[in-house]
Design a protein around this motif. Structure first.
Motif, PDB file in Angstrom:
ATOM      1  N   ALA A  59      82.420  90.382  10.945  1.00  0.00           N
ATOM      2  CA  ALA A  59      82.026  89.460  11.520  1.00  0.00           C
ATOM      3  C   ALA A  59      83.237  88.601  12.181  1.00  0.00           C
ATOM      4  N   GLY A  60      82.865  88.390  13.439  1.00  0.00           N
ATOM      5  CA  GLY A  60      83.865  87.766  14.327  1.00  0.00           C
ATOM      6  C   GLY A  60      83.230  86.365  14.794  1.00  0.00           C
ATOM      7  N   ALA A  61      81.910  86.251  14.644  1.00  0.00           N
ATOM      8  CA  ALA A  61      81.042  84.981  15.116  1.00  0.00           C
ATOM      9  C   ALA A  61      79.790  85.123  14.212  1.00  0.00           C
ATOM     10  N   ILE A  62      79.472  83.653  13.897  1.00  0.00           N
ATOM     11  CA  ILE A  62      78.288  83.510  13.246  1.00  0.00           C
ATOM     12  C   ILE A  62      77.507  82.298  13.815  1.00  0.00           C
ATOM     13  N   PHE A  63      76.201  82.663  13.959  1.00  0.00           N
ATOM     14  CA  PHE A  63      75.423  81.558  14.206  1.00  0.00           C
ATOM     15  C   PHE A  63      74.216  81.347  13.135  1.00  0.00           C
ATOM     16  N   HIS A  64      73.921  80.112  13.037  1.00  0.00           N
ATOM     17  CA  HIS A  64      72.987  79.657  11.880  1.00  0.00           C
ATOM     18  C   HIS A  64      71.802  78.791  12.732  1.00  0.00           C
ATOM     19  N   THR A  65      70.637  79.243  12.763  1.00  0.00           N
ATOM     20  CA  THR A  65      69.602  78.441  13.462  1.00  0.00           C
ATOM     21  C   THR A  65      68.486  78.101  12.752  1.00  0.00           C
ATOM     22  N   HIS A  66      67.673  77.214  13.188  1.00  0.00           N
ATOM     23  CA  HIS A  66      66.642  76.747  12.486  1.00  0.00           C
ATOM     24  C   HIS A  66      65.359  77.141  13.478  1.00  0.00           C
ATOM     25  N   SER A  67      65.523  78.284  13.987  1.00  0.00           N
ATOM     26  CA  SER A  67      64.524  78.963  14.952  1.00  0.00           C
ATOM     27  C   SER A  67      62.999  78.952  14.076  1.00  0.00           C
ATOM     28  N   VAL A  68      61.889  78.744  14.779  1.00  0.00           N
ATOM     29  CA  VAL A  68      60.648  78.277  14.206  1.00  0.00           C
ATOM     30  C   VAL A  68      60.141  79.379  13.451  1.00  0.00           C
ATOM     31  N   TYR A  69      59.891  80.637  14.051  1.00  0.00           N
ATOM     32  CA  TYR A  69      59.147  81.586  13.498  1.00  0.00           C
ATOM     33  C   TYR A  69      60.087  82.239  12.184  1.00  0.00           C
ATOM     34  N   SER A  70      61.450  82.113  12.535  1.00  0.00           N
ATOM     35  CA  SER A  70      62.330  82.721  11.313  1.00  0.00           C
ATOM     36  C   SER A  70      62.114  81.833  10.216  1.00  0.00           C
ATOM     37  N   SER A  71      62.082  80.573  10.424  1.00  0.00           N
ATOM     38  CA  SER A  71      61.718  79.831   9.245  1.00  0.00           C
ATOM     39  C   SER A  71      60.557  79.733   8.805  1.00  0.00           C
ATOM     40  N   ILE A  72      59.540  79.905   9.626  1.00  0.00           N
ATOM     41  CA  ILE A  72      57.944  80.277   8.903  1.00  0.00           C
ATOM     42  C   ILE A  72      58.174  81.335   7.987  1.00  0.00           C
ATOM     43  N   LEU A  73      58.921  82.280   8.116  1.00  0.00           N
ATOM     44  CA  LEU A  73      59.068  83.469   7.288  1.00  0.00           C
ATOM     45  C   LEU A  73      60.055  83.232   6.025  1.00  0.00           C
ATOM     46  N   ALA A  74      60.926  82.199   6.467  1.00  0.00           N
ATOM     47  CA  ALA A  74      61.817  81.722   5.273  1.00  0.00           C
ATOM     48  C   ALA A  74      60.950  80.735   4.255  1.00  0.00           C
ATOM     49  N   HIS A  79      64.613  77.385   4.974  1.00  0.00           N
ATOM     50  CA  HIS A  79      65.530  76.888   5.838  1.00  0.00           C
ATOM     51  C   HIS A  79      65.830  77.415   7.288  1.00  0.00           C
ATOM     52  N   GLY A  80      66.019  78.790   7.659  1.00  0.00           N
ATOM     53  CA  GLY A  80      66.290  79.283   8.911  1.00  0.00           C
ATOM     54  C   GLY A  80      66.639  80.612   8.893  1.00  0.00           C
ATOM     55  N   ASN A  81      67.578  81.057   9.818  1.00  0.00           N
ATOM     56  CA  ASN A  81      68.036  82.331   9.782  1.00  0.00           C
ATOM     57  C   ASN A  81      69.795  82.153  10.156  1.00  0.00           C
ATOM     58  N   LEU A  82      70.335  83.271  10.002  1.00  0.00           N
ATOM     59  CA  LEU A  82      71.760  83.429  10.027  1.00  0.00           C
ATOM     60  C   LEU A  82      72.261  84.716  10.675  1.00  0.00           C
ATOM     61  N   CYS A  83      73.071  84.874  11.861  1.00  0.00           N
ATOM     62  CA  CYS A  83      73.218  86.017  12.373  1.00  0.00           C
ATOM     63  C   CYS A  83      74.759  86.189  12.400  1.00  0.00           C
ATOM     64  N   LEU A  84      75.317  87.356  12.208  1.00  0.00           N
ATOM     65  CA  LEU A  84      76.675  87.660  12.516  1.00  0.00           C
ATOM     66  C   LEU A  84      76.779  88.939  13.496  1.00  0.00           C
ATOM     67  N   GLY A  85      78.031  88.818  14.308  1.00  0.00           N
ATOM     68  CA  GLY A  85      78.229  89.774  15.029  1.00  0.00           C
ATOM     69  C   GLY A  85      79.677  89.666  15.476  1.00  0.00           C
ATOM     70  N   LYS A  86      80.010  90.852  16.182  1.00  0.00           N
ATOM     71  CA  LYS A  86      81.352  91.170  16.344  1.00  0.00           C
ATOM     72  C   LYS A  86      81.990  90.114  17.327  1.00  0.00           C
ATOM     73  N   ASN A  87      81.285  89.468  18.135  1.00  0.00           N
ATOM     74  CA  ASN A  87      81.749  88.146  19.096  1.00  0.00           C
ATOM     75  C   ASN A  87      80.533  87.301  19.167  1.00  0.00           C
ATOM     76  N   LEU A  88      80.740  86.354  19.881  1.00  0.00           N
ATOM     77  CA  LEU A  88      79.515  85.055  19.993  1.00  0.00           C
ATOM     78  C   LEU A  88      78.313  85.705  20.649  1.00  0.00           C
ATOM     79  N   ARG A  89      78.539  86.741  21.737  1.00  0.00           N
ATOM     80  CA  ARG A  89      77.737  87.075  22.475  1.00  0.00           C
ATOM     81  C   ARG A  89      76.702  87.821  21.594  1.00  0.00           C
ATOM     82  N   LYS A  90      77.176  88.842  20.835  1.00  0.00           N
ATOM     83  CA  LYS A  90      76.469  89.884  20.236  1.00  0.00           C
ATOM     84  C   LYS A  90      75.813  88.857  18.911  1.00  0.00           C
TER      85      LYS A  90
END
Ligand SMILES: [Zn+2]
Length: 216
Positions: A92-107, A160-171
Motif C-alpha cells: 500500500a502506497g496510498a489509501i482512499f476512504h470514501t462515503h460513495s453512495v452505492y458502496s455505502s448502500i451495500l455497506a 459507513h463506506g468503502n476503502l481502497c489501497l493502491g501502489k500510488n494515489l492514482r491507482k
C-alpha cells in the motif's frame, strides 16, 4: 527536515478530485500516502476542513502513532485505519476512504460486492468484502478492515463506506471509482432480476492477474 511538500500537494489534489467526483460531501472521507523510503511517515488529509476550502499546506504528515510530524492541523480522526493498513500491507502506497453512495448502500446491507464485472477482480483482488462493524476512527475498525482486506485492495466498511489501497494515489483513486461503479451496477441489477456471477475459472485467472497488476 523535509516538509514533504510535493507529496502533500499530490494528496491535496486527489482529495479535491475525490470531492469533485461526488465520493464524499463536506469534509468526510480521507486520503493518505506513505512517504517513500522513510519508516512510519504518512501524509494524510486533516480533520474537519471542507474540501472546497482545503489548502495543500493543511495536509499533514504523521508518524506511526498518528502524532504530527509536519503541519499544524489535526489529522483525520480516521487515521488509525490508514496506519494499520500501511503496517499490514507493504504494497500500500496510498489509501482512499470514501462515503460513495452505492458502496455505502451495500455497506448498510452488509452485502459484499461479488465478481460481477470483468474489471473488478484484476484490480480489487476478488469479492469486495464487508469489514465487521466498529465505530469510525476506532482501533477496532482498523483491525476489522485489515482482516477483511486480506490479499485484496478494496473493502466495504459496515454502515459507513468503502476503502481502497493502491501502489500510488492514482491507482487507489481509480480503484475507489471502480468499486463504486461495481456497487452501483450490483444495486441496480438486484432490482431487475437474478445477478449472474463471472465463471469461477475466470475469477481464478483474474486473481492471478491481480497479483501482477497491483505492482505495476
Ligand atoms: Zn468515514
Amino acid at each position: 527536515m523535509s516538509d514533504y511538500l510535493e507529496l502533500r500537494n499530490q494528496v491535496h489534489a486527489y482529495a479535491v478530485k475525490m470531492y469533485q467526483a461526488g465520493m464524499v460531501t463536506g469534509s468526510a472521507g480521507n486520503v493518505s500516502a506513505r512517504v517513500p523510503d522513510e519508516a512510519d511517515r504518512y501524509v494524510i488529509t486533516p480533520t474537519s476542513i471542507s474540501y472546497q476550502e482545503l489548502k495543500p499546506e493543511e495536509v499533514v504528515v504523521v508518524d506511526g502513532e498518528g502524532d504530527l510530524v509536519v503541519g499544524e492541523n489535526a489529522p483525520s480522526f480516521e487515521y488509525p485505519i490508514h496506519i494499520a493498513i500501511y503496517r499490514a500491507r507493504p504494497d500500500a502506497g496510498a489509501i482512499f476512504h470514501t462515503h460513495s453512495v452505492y458502496s455505502s448502500i451495500l455497506a448498510v446491507l452488509r452485502k459484499p460486492i461479488p465478481p460481477i464485472i470483468e474489471e473488478l477482480v484484476p484490480y480489487a483482488g476478488g469479492e469486495v468484502a464487508v469489514a465487521e462493524y466498529a465505530q469510525s476512527g476506532s482501533d477496532a475498525l482498523a483491525e476489522n478492515a485489515v482482516k477483511a482486506l486480506f490479499g485484496k485492495s478494496a473493502v466495504l466498511l459496515a454502515n459507513h463506506g468503502n476503502l481502497c489501497l493502491g501502489k500510488n494515489l492514482r491507482k487507489a483513486f481509480n480503484l475507489c471509482a471502480l468499486v463504486e461503479r461495481a456497487a452501483r451496477i450490483y444495486v441496480e441489477a438486484l432490482k431487475l432480476g437474478q445477478v449472474h456471477l463471472l465463471p469461477e475459472e475466470v475469477v481464478q485467472a483474474e486473481k492471478e492477474m491481480y497479483e501482477v497488476v497491483k505492482d505495476l
